[in-house]
Design a protein around this motif. Structure first.
Motif, PDB file in Angstrom:
ATOM      1  N   ARG A  77       0.835  -1.205   0.000  1.00 41.97           N
ATOM      2  CA  ARG A  77       0.000   0.000   0.000  1.00 41.97           C
ATOM      3  C   ARG A  77       0.871   1.257   0.000  1.00 41.97           C
ATOM      4  O   ARG A  77       0.578   2.220  -0.712  1.00 41.97           O
ATOM      5  CB  ARG A  77      -0.954   0.001   1.189  1.00 41.97           C
ATOM      6  N   ALA A  81       1.034   4.014  -2.997  1.00 36.71           N
ATOM      7  CA  ALA A  81       0.797   5.445  -2.786  1.00 36.71           C
ATOM      8  C   ALA A  81       1.956   6.264  -3.342  1.00 36.71           C
ATOM      9  O   ALA A  81       1.739   7.287  -4.003  1.00 36.71           O
ATOM     10  CB  ALA A  81       0.587   5.730  -1.302  1.00 36.71           C
ATOM     11  N   HIS A  84       1.743   6.605  -7.044  1.00 28.09           N
ATOM     12  CA  HIS A  84       0.486   7.200  -7.518  1.00 28.09           C
ATOM     13  C   HIS A  84      -0.462   6.141  -8.078  1.00 28.09           C
ATOM     14  O   HIS A  84      -1.151   6.363  -9.067  1.00 28.09           O
ATOM     15  CB  HIS A  84       0.738   8.313  -8.534  1.00 28.09           C
ATOM     16  N   LEU A  85      -0.473   4.984  -7.411  1.00 31.44           N
ATOM     17  CA  LEU A  85      -1.399   3.904  -7.729  1.00 31.44           C
ATOM     18  C   LEU A  85      -2.340   3.766  -6.537  1.00 31.44           C
ATOM     19  O   LEU A  85      -1.902   3.875  -5.388  1.00 31.44           O
ATOM     20  CB  LEU A  85      -0.638   2.590  -7.948  1.00 31.44           C
ATOM     21  N   ASP A  86      -3.590   3.538  -6.798  1.00 28.22           N
ATOM     22  CA  ASP A  86      -4.573   3.418  -5.732  1.00 28.22           C
ATOM     23  C   ASP A  86      -4.177   2.294  -4.769  1.00 28.22           C
ATOM     24  O   ASP A  86      -4.106   1.126  -5.171  1.00 28.22           O
ATOM     25  CB  ASP A  86      -5.943   3.127  -6.353  1.00 28.22           C
ATOM     26  N   PRO A  87      -3.889   2.618  -3.494  1.00 25.67           N
ATOM     27  CA  PRO A  87      -3.502   1.595  -2.528  1.00 25.67           C
ATOM     28  C   PRO A  87      -4.572   0.520  -2.331  1.00 25.67           C
ATOM     29  O   PRO A  87      -4.239  -0.636  -2.055  1.00 25.67           O
ATOM     30  CB  PRO A  87      -3.270   2.378  -1.232  1.00 25.67           C
ATOM     31  N   VAL A  88      -5.833   0.876  -2.468  1.00 26.71           N
ATOM     32  CA  VAL A  88      -6.906  -0.114  -2.338  1.00 26.71           C
ATOM     33  C   VAL A  88      -6.797  -1.137  -3.465  1.00 26.71           C
ATOM     34  O   VAL A  88      -6.920  -2.346  -3.238  1.00 26.71           O
ATOM     35  CB  VAL A  88      -8.295   0.575  -2.329  1.00 26.71           C
ATOM     36  N   PHE A  89      -6.554  -0.666  -4.676  1.00 31.45           N
ATOM     37  CA  PHE A  89      -6.360  -1.582  -5.807  1.00 31.45           C
ATOM     38  C   PHE A  89      -5.147  -2.472  -5.557  1.00 31.45           C
ATOM     39  O   PHE A  89      -5.207  -3.687  -5.764  1.00 31.45           O
ATOM     40  CB  PHE A  89      -6.184  -0.815  -7.118  1.00 31.45           C
TER      41      PHE A  89
END
Length: 111
Positions: A77, A81, A84-89
């Motif tokens: 995660r 972050a 710049h990638l969605d941590p949820v994804f």
């Protein structure tokens, strides 16, 4: 009224400017190359996790390691972050991989 579609998503590639078509083709080629790299990296990762599974089976260790999994999810995660990638994804992706690894470890332990 014209015969042209009003929704740009409905237009075909044939109706797109050559410059746009060339850029789209170039971007898709890059995506294809990245997909190939991801597949090869996943294959290498699963080779390593298969070795972990055999080692765990030999020493009667459980297939899952919740503490390690939690640490890896937190680590991924943070990496996501920073990239710049969605941590949820990223977490969903890693959970999918972890589930597959555990399934493999369970199969190895049964063999």
């Amino acid at each position: 009224m014209t015969d042209q579609p009003t929704n740009s998503a409905a237009s075909s590639l044939d109706e797109v400017d050559d410059v746009v078509r060339a850029e789209l083709s170039s971007l898709r080629e890059s995506i294809d190359n990245i997909d190939a790299a991801v597949v090869h990296m996943l294959a290498e990762r699963f080779k390593a996790t298969q070795r972990v599974g055999r080692l765990k089976a030999e020493h009667k260790l459980p297939p899952a390691d919740p503490e390690r999994e939690r640490d890896q999810i937190m680590r991924l995660r943070e990496l996501a972050a920073g990239a710049h990638l969605d941590p949820v994804f990223a977490e969903k992706f890693l959970n999918f991989i972890i589930a597959e690894v555990i399934r493999h470890h369970e199969a190895i332990a049964r063999a």
